[in-house]
Scaffold this active site. Structure first.
Site, mmCIF file in Angstrom:
data_model
loop_
_atom_site.group_PDB
_atom_site.id
_atom_site.type_symbol
_atom_site.label_atom_id
_atom_site.label_comp_id
_atom_site.label_asym_id
_atom_site.label_seq_id
_atom_site.Cartn_x
_atom_site.Cartn_y
_atom_site.Cartn_z
ATOM 1 N N PRO A 1 3.488 33.829 10.087
ATOM 2 C CA PRO A 1 4.644 33.611 9.145
ATOM 3 C C PRO A 1 5.209 31.945 9.461
ATOM 4 O O PRO A 1 5.619 31.745 9.818
ATOM 5 C CB PRO A 1 5.535 34.622 9.391
ATOM 6 C CG PRO A 1 5.225 34.970 10.677
ATOM 7 C CD PRO A 1 4.453 34.393 11.533
ATOM 8 N N GLY B 1 7.408 28.861 7.505
ATOM 9 C CA GLY B 1 8.506 28.189 7.561
ATOM 10 C C GLY B 1 9.184 28.757 7.384
ATOM 11 O O GLY B 1 10.706 28.709 7.316
ATOM 12 N N GLY C 1 10.587 28.887 11.282
ATOM 13 C CA GLY C 1 10.570 28.628 12.216
ATOM 14 C C GLY C 1 9.877 28.941 14.108
ATOM 15 O O GLY C 1 10.504 28.482 15.060
ATOM 16 N N LEU C 2 9.221 29.309 13.644
ATOM 17 C CA LEU C 2 7.786 29.825 14.323
ATOM 18 C C LEU C 2 6.802 28.925 14.247
ATOM 19 O O LEU C 2 5.492 28.771 14.670
ATOM 20 C CB LEU C 2 7.386 31.162 14.434
ATOM 21 C CG LEU C 2 8.313 32.685 13.819
ATOM 22 C CD1 LEU C 2 7.612 33.301 14.038
ATOM 23 C CD2 LEU C 2 9.084 32.137 14.913
ATOM 24 N N GLY C 3 6.923 27.429 13.926
ATOM 25 C CA GLY C 3 6.233 26.466 14.530
ATOM 26 C C GLY C 3 4.997 26.400 13.148
ATOM 27 O O GLY C 3 4.237 25.984 13.811
ATOM 28 N N SER C 4 4.410 26.797 11.701
ATOM 29 C CA SER C 4 3.280 26.776 11.542
ATOM 30 C C SER C 4 3.215 25.397 11.290
ATOM 31 O O SER C 4 2.101 25.072 11.531
ATOM 32 C CB SER C 4 3.602 27.627 10.664
ATOM 33 O OG SER C 4 5.101 27.794 9.319
ATOM 34 N N SER C 5 3.846 24.770 10.625
ATOM 35 C CA SER C 5 3.468 23.241 9.823
ATOM 36 C C SER C 5 3.171 22.280 11.211
ATOM 37 O O SER C 5 2.310 21.633 11.160
ATOM 38 C CB SER C 5 5.325 22.567 9.193
ATOM 39 O OG SER C 5 6.159 21.996 10.766
ATOM 40 N N ALA D 1 1.953 23.767 14.191
ATOM 41 C CA ALA D 1 0.353 24.193 14.114
ATOM 42 C C ALA D 1 -0.751 23.716 13.608
ATOM 43 O O ALA D 1 -1.522 23.090 13.727
ATOM 44 C CB ALA D 1 0.668 25.708 14.453
ATOM 45 N N ASP E 1 7.499 20.358 18.504
ATOM 46 C CA ASP E 1 7.231 21.503 18.617
ATOM 47 C C ASP E 1 5.592 21.194 18.266
ATOM 48 O O ASP E 1 5.087 21.664 19.358
ATOM 49 C CB ASP E 1 7.958 21.721 16.803
ATOM 50 C CG ASP E 1 8.884 22.094 16.830
ATOM 51 O OD1 ASP E 1 9.257 22.805 18.118
ATOM 52 O OD2 ASP E 1 9.489 22.974 15.924
#
Ligand code: MEV
Length: 313
Positions: free
Chosen positions: A97, A99, A101-105, A107, A147
Site C-alpha cells: 500500500p 504512502g 509508512g510501509l516503505g513504498s517510496s 522500495a 528505509d
C-alpha cells in the site's frame, strides 16, 4: 533489453523519529514487494507507468519543477541517460500500500535504482543504495537513509545515522499484523512537526532520546533470545514515547487499542500522523489478533520478515 528489479517494503519496529536525531532504530523488511521494469526507448523521453498514475517528460527538466510522486524515477533515469542517446520506459508494479509508512517510496527508489542503472552497467548493492537514497531525497530531503537501506539488504537491522546499518543475524519468528488507517501522511511534514516539538521541549526530547536508546538496546537482546512476549512490552513502551512527541491521533489510538488484547503489543510504524500500526504476534495469537481487527472492519493483513532484500532479474 529489459532490466527488472524488485525490493521489499519495510516496517520500522523501533526508533522512528528518534533515528533522525541519532538514536538507533530497528527495522525489518516485509514480504510485500515493488517491482520495476526499465527499458531503453528510441524516443528521447522518460516515461513512467504505475498504478498511481503516469509521467512522461523530456530529459533534463529541473527536479524542483516536477510535481509528482514519481519524481525519484525521473531523477534516476535522467541521471543515467546523461551523454547517452536514449530514452527510458519504466513500469512500476506494487503490492505495498502506498504512502502509509510501509516503505513504498524507498522500495520504489531501490528497485528503480537497480532496474534503471543496470540498463547501462553492472552495479553493486552499495552503489544502488547510494543512488536510491539520492533519489529518495528528491521527495524527502532529510531522509535518514534507514528505509532504503533495509529495502536493499532485507532482513532485520539496526541503523543509526552515524554508523549506518548493521544486519541483525538472528531470525526472530514473529508475525506482524499491519493495520492501515488509510490516512495518507507526508513523512516530511510529520518530521517537521516533531522538530518543532523538539525545539519547544529540548530537555524533554533529550530524555526521550535517552529512553529510546535504552529501549533499543534491550530489544537487541530480546531479538537474539526470540523473546516475543517481552518484545511486545517494548512495543507498548515505544508507543508511549511516540504519543509524547505528538505523532498519534484518535484513529491510530483506537486501532492500537483494538489489537492490544490479543497481540503482544501494538504501535505506530513509520512517520505516524496516519499510515499504519502493527501488532506483534506469533503463531499462538496471529489468528485471534487478525480477527479482532477484522471484526472492527479495519484494513489489515499479516506479514513476516523478508530475508532477501533487493532482487534483480
Ligand atoms: C519514516 O519512515 C521514518 C522517520 O524516522 C523518518 C526517517 O527516518 O527518515 C519518521
Amino acid at each position: 533489453m529489459k532490466s527488472k528489479a524488485s525490493a521489499p517494503g519495510k516496517v520500522i519496529l523501533f526508533g522512528e523519529h528518534f533515528v533522525v536525531y541519532g538514536v538507533k532504530a530497528i527495522l525489518c523488511a516485509i514480504n510485500k514487494r515493488i517491482s520495476v521494469t526499465a527499458e531503453k526507448s528510441e524516443e528521447n523521453k522518460i516515461s513512467i507507468k504505475s498504478n498511481i498514475g503516469n509521467l512522461t517528460l523530456e530529459p533534463n527538466k529541473l527536479i524542483s519543477e516536477i510535481n509528482s510522486p514519481l519524481k525519484p524515477f525521473y531523477y534516476l533515469a535522467n541521471k543515467m541517460i546523461q551523454n547517452q542517446n536514449t530514452g527510458i520506459e519504466i513500469v512500476v508494479e506494487s503490492d505495498i500500500p502506498l504512502g502509509v509508512g510501509l516503505g513504498s517510496s524507498s522500495a520504489c527508489c531501490v528497485a528503480g535504482a537497480a532496474a534503471i542503472s543496470r540498463l547501462f552497467h553492472k552495479t553493486s548493492k552499495e552503489e544502488i543504495l547510494k543512488l536510491a537514497i539520492e533519489a529518495e531525497k528528491t521527495i524527502f530531503k532529510n531522509t535518514s537513509g534507514a528505509d532504503c537501506t533495509v529495502c536493499t539488504y532485507g532482513g532485520i537491522m539496526e541503523y543509526d545515522k552515524e554508523n549506518g546499518f548493521d544486519k541483525i543475524e538472528s531470525e526472530p519468528n514473529f508475525h506482524l499484523v499491519i493495520v492501515n488507517s488509510n490516512i495518507e501522511h507526508s513523512t516530511e511534514s510529520v518530521v517537521a512537526r516533531v522538530r518543532e516539538f523538539k525545539e519547544k521541549n529540548e530537555t524533554k526530547f533529550a530524555t526521550l532520546c535517552n529512553n529510546e536508546s535504552k529501549l533499543v538496546k534491550d530489544v537487541l537482546g530480546l531479538l537474539k533470545e526470540n523473546n516475543i512476549k517481552e518484545l511486545g512490552c517494548k512495543v507498548i513502551q515505544n508507543q508511549k514515547y511516540l504519543e509524547t512527541i505528538g505523532i498519534s491521533n484518535d484513529k491510530l489510538r483506537e486501532m492500537i487499542q483494538g489489537g492490544q488484547n490479543e497481540s503482544f503489543g501494538a504501535k505506530i510504524t513509520g512517520a505516524g500522523g496516519g499510515g499504519c500500526i502493527f501488532a506483534l504476534t506469533d503463531e499462538s495469537n496471529l489468528d485471534q489478533t487478525m480477527n479482532q481487527f477484522k471484526e472492527k472492519n479495519y484494513d489489515c493483513f499479516s506479514v513476516k520478515i523478508d530475508f532477501k532484500g533487493l532482487d534483480t532479474f
